[in-house]
Design an enzyme around this catalytic site. Structure first.
Site, short mmCIF file in Angstrom:
data_model
loop_
_atom_site.label_atom_id
_atom_site.label_comp_id
_atom_site.label_asym_id
_atom_site.label_seq_id
_atom_site.Cartn_x
_atom_site.Cartn_y
_atom_site.Cartn_z
N ASP A 165 6.04 -14.56 14.07
CA ASP A 165 6.88 -13.58 14.96
C ASP A 165 8.13 -15.05 14.77
O ASP A 165 8.42 -15.98 14.95
CB ASP A 165 6.12 -14.31 15.91
CG ASP A 165 5.24 -13.03 16.49
OD1 ASP A 165 4.15 -12.69 15.44
OD2 ASP A 165 4.79 -12.76 17.91
N LYS A 233 10.30 -7.29 18.91
CA LYS A 233 9.58 -8.07 19.90
C LYS A 233 10.67 -8.20 20.94
O LYS A 233 11.78 -8.67 20.57
CB LYS A 233 9.10 -9.15 19.19
CG LYS A 233 7.83 -9.50 20.08
CD LYS A 233 6.66 -10.33 19.62
CE LYS A 233 6.33 -11.98 21.22
NZ LYS A 233 6.09 -13.11 19.72
N LYS A 269 6.28 -4.77 19.88
CA LYS A 269 5.87 -5.51 21.15
C LYS A 269 6.03 -6.16 21.98
O LYS A 269 7.01 -6.90 21.77
CB LYS A 269 5.19 -6.79 19.92
CG LYS A 269 4.82 -7.79 20.95
CD LYS A 269 4.07 -8.92 19.71
CE LYS A 269 3.55 -9.85 20.19
NZ LYS A 269 3.19 -10.78 19.87
#
Length: 333
Positions: A165, A233, A269
């Site tokens: 991430d 995300k 996400k």
């Protein structure tokens, strides 16, 4: 849980479509023209649409299915300076068996930790099917040189991270240095490759609360997908404004439009601020109504959360027993 799905860019048609967009990223000016040529977002309409989707009523068996699906989509996370190997191992145990009194409860999708805790999580999760995700690139601010960010990523991948991430440089993005952000994502994507030819999946974090406008969120979504993001995300969970329904809806629409344009599917996400079952189900309804079944799996949609799991477990116990157990019946993370 099966291995993460491979982004379906292997077909000749998808590869050709993606290659046809190479001119878009050939220069800073070309990328700027493309991103600023995307349709503007009607803020009032976006918020109204998200609010409408949030009114859907899910009951009985559909609710039970949604709760289990949401549990299976969680990236169970600990990202604190006080994290210890013992805390990480305990979180891994909870991720594999969220409810020790009921082994029918599904596993979470991943355990998300800092890079120095990847090897601990990998060992604790061995054979479980639960993935190890690691934040990298000087999370959460992203204020570091590219060599530092690349080393951060490579270390996490070498220690066994299945997913990375990364955070974008919001300062560069907000200054209009789009090609700089694009190139950084591409370099981090390359750093996710392992010696055996496989690669960790890359989630690109925008920190949408700092991007200020819906138009910027749309531009960041397309920029990241063009650069090769496997997931986009919303947030780090470390700022005041994290995931919101209108922003998540906008990102869902972006991945839908991207697949229609180039034939490549990208996951989404939302992270930060999603704490209870009611909110999680609203997000699942949004995914279903915007994207359909293709995205209703942990391969393509995740929740970045920690406290959410406890509420899902309590609601699951209530549906099963008819009684609300309360917070003392779930472990404190």
């Amino acid at each position: 849980m099966p291995p993460l799905a491979v982004v379906p860019a292997s077909s000749n048609e998808a590869v050709e479509r993606l290659a046809s967009m190479a001119d878009v990223t050939a220069s800073d000016g070309a990328l700027r023209r493309f991103l600023h040529g995307l349709p503007g977002v009607d803020a009032v309409g976006q918020q109204a649409r998200a609010a409408t989707l949030g009114t859907r009523s899910i009951k009985t068996t559909a609710k039970a299915y949604a709760i289990d699906l949401a549990i299976s989509m969680i990236d169970l996370t600990t990202l604190e300076g006080a994290d210890t190997p013992g805390k990480v191992r305990a979180l891994c145990a909870k991720g594999v068996h969220p409810d020790p009194t009921d082994r029918t409860a599904p596993k979470v999708a991943a355990i998300c930790v800092y890079p120095d805790m990847v090897s601990t999580a990998k060992a604790a999760l061995a054979g479980s099917g639960v993935h190890v995700a690691s934040v990298a690139t000087a999370f959460p601010a992203g204020r570091a040189s590219m060599p530092v960010k690349l080393a951060d990523t490579r270390d996490a991948v070498a220690d066994g991270a299945d997913e990375i991430d990364m955070v974008i440089d919001r300062g560069a993005f907000l200054s209009g240095r789009y090609l700089e952000v694009f190139d950084a994502i591409r370099e981090i994507k390359a750093a996710c490759r392992r010696d055996d030819g496989s690669a960790a999946h890359l989630k690109v974090i925008f920190e949408t609360g700092e991007l200020k406008t819906y138009d910027n969120v749309r531009r960041a979504s397309w920029l990241a997908m063009l650069a090769g993001a496997d997931f986009i995300k919303t947030s780090t969970g470390k700022v005041a404004v994290n995931a919101t329904p209108p922003v998540t809806l906008l990102m869902l629409e972006a991945v839908r439009d991207f697949r229609a344009a180039v034939g490549v599917q990208v996951g989404v996400k939302p992270a930060g601020g999603i704490r209870d079952t009611k909110d999680a189900i609203k997000y699942l309804v949004m995914v279903n109504e915007t994207l359909g079944d293709d995205w209703l799996s942990a391969d393509w949609f995740r929740f970045g959360a920690s406290s959410l799991l406890n509420d899902l477990l309590m609601q699951r116990q209530k549906l099963s027993t008819g009684r609300y157990s309360g917070p003392d019946y779930v472990t404190v993370d």
